[in-house]
Motif scaffolding. Structure first.
Motif, PDB file in Angstrom:
ATOM      1  N   UNK A 165       3.706   0.698   3.012  1.00  0.00           N
ATOM      2  CA  UNK A 165       3.794  -0.467   3.895  1.00  0.00           C
ATOM      3  C   UNK A 165       3.611  -1.692   3.009  1.00  0.00           C
ATOM      4  N   UNK A 166       4.311  -2.757   3.355  1.00  0.00           N
ATOM      5  CA  UNK A 166       4.135  -3.992   2.605  1.00  0.00           C
ATOM      6  C   UNK A 166       4.388  -5.202   3.489  1.00  0.00           C
ATOM      7  N   UNK A 167       3.741  -6.273   3.121  1.00  0.00           N
ATOM      8  CA  UNK A 167       3.971  -7.574   3.735  1.00  0.00           C
ATOM      9  C   UNK A 167       4.260  -8.539   2.596  1.00  0.00           C
ATOM     10  N   UNK A 168       5.377  -9.246   2.713  1.00  0.00           N
ATOM     11  CA  UNK A 168       5.748 -10.204   1.676  1.00  0.00           C
ATOM     12  C   UNK A 168       5.972 -11.576   2.295  1.00  0.00           C
ATOM     13  N   UNK A 169       5.611 -12.594   1.539  1.00  0.00           N
ATOM     14  CA  UNK A 169       5.851 -13.983   1.915  1.00  0.00           C
ATOM     15  C   UNK A 169       7.032 -14.467   1.097  1.00  0.00           C
ATOM     16  N   UNK A 193      15.119   6.909  -4.780  1.00  0.00           N
ATOM     17  CA  UNK A 193      15.739   6.903  -3.457  1.00  0.00           C
ATOM     18  C   UNK A 193      14.732   6.281  -2.503  1.00  0.00           C
ATOM     19  N   UNK A 194      15.203   5.437  -1.615  1.00  0.00           N
ATOM     20  CA  UNK A 194      14.311   4.725  -0.702  1.00  0.00           C
ATOM     21  C   UNK A 194      14.736   4.964   0.739  1.00  0.00           C
ATOM     22  N   UNK A 195      13.786   4.823   1.648  1.00  0.00           N
ATOM     23  CA  UNK A 195      14.052   4.990   3.068  1.00  0.00           C
ATOM     24  C   UNK A 195      13.227   3.972   3.849  1.00  0.00           C
ATOM     25  N   UNK A 238       9.593   5.076   2.872  1.00  0.00           N
ATOM     26  CA  UNK A 238       9.219   6.094   1.901  1.00  0.00           C
ATOM     27  C   UNK A 238      10.102   6.012   0.682  1.00  0.00           C
ATOM     28  N   UNK A 239       9.700   6.748  -0.330  1.00  0.00           N
ATOM     29  CA  UNK A 239      10.476   6.742  -1.548  1.00  0.00           C
ATOM     30  C   UNK A 239      10.356   8.048  -2.304  1.00  0.00           C
ATOM     31  N   UNK A 240      11.353   8.295  -3.117  1.00  0.00           N
ATOM     32  CA  UNK A 240      11.369   9.436  -4.023  1.00  0.00           C
ATOM     33  C   UNK A 240      11.737   8.892  -5.392  1.00  0.00           C
ATOM     34  N   UNK A 243       0.835  -1.196   0.000  1.00  0.00           N
ATOM     35  CA  UNK A 243       0.000   0.000   0.000  1.00  0.00           C
ATOM     36  C   UNK A 243       0.867   1.242   0.000  1.00  0.00           C
ATOM     37  N   UNK A 244       0.441   2.240  -0.763  1.00  0.00           N
ATOM     38  CA  UNK A 244       1.130   3.520  -0.833  1.00  0.00           C
ATOM     39  C   UNK A 244       0.203   4.614  -0.334  1.00  0.00           C
ATOM     40  N   UNK A 245       0.753   5.569   0.397  1.00  0.00           N
ATOM     41  CA  UNK A 245      -0.027   6.700   0.878  1.00  0.00           C
ATOM     42  C   UNK A 245       0.880   7.922   0.903  1.00  0.00           C
TER      43      UNK A 245
END
Length: 140
Positions: free
Chosen positions: A94-98, A128-130, A110-112, A73-75
């Motif tokens: 936010x993410x959940x991965x299996x 860019x990621x955080x 977050x990301x740019x 999900x992105x917000x």
């Protein structure tokens, strides 16, 4: 619709394609959104990517470890148009991965993204990621 609003809508559409490719774990479709000649970026671990090849190795390796994207999900998504051919998108996620080893991983951050319009449409030229990890020693 103003030219700025039109560009914002195009960037959101391009971003949606990138998100769909991520959810599908479709490396080819994900990488098709990147300008392979102009790309540079910054990973959440503080390491830089000076080329598309550097990024592709990370994305490819990550996709191979994932069994399924449980949620993504992105917000707080905002597009800022710099010029008719350049725009910046910022977001939180936010993410959940299996994973294939059956472990579940939850991440947020977050990301740019810097998008540039070329003959082939809007392409990513920088990411860019955080990670949203509490760092007690952080100065800012």
């Amino acid at each position: 619709m103003t030219n700025t609003s039109y560009i914002e809508a195009e960037i959101i559409d391009a971003f949606s394609g990138l998100v769909d490719a991520s959810k599908a774990l479709d490396l080819s479709r994900y990488c098709a959104n990147i300008d392979k000649d102009k790309f540079t970026g910054l990973n959440a671990d503080g390491k830089v990517w000076h080329s598309y090849d550097d990024l592709e190795k990370v994305i490819s390796g990550g996709f191979q470890m994932i069994e399924k994207i449980v949620s993504l999900e992105f917000f707080n998504v905002k597009v800022t148009v710099i010029s008719p051919s350049t725009a910046i998108l910022v977001n939180e996620f936010t993410q959940t991965i299996l994973l294939k080893n059956a472990d579940t991983v939850q991440q947020s951050g977050g990301g740019v993204q810097v998008w540039n319009k070329s003959e082939d449409g809007w392409k990513l030229v920088s990411i860019a990621a955080s990670d949203a990890i509490h760092r007690a020693e952080a100065v800012f």
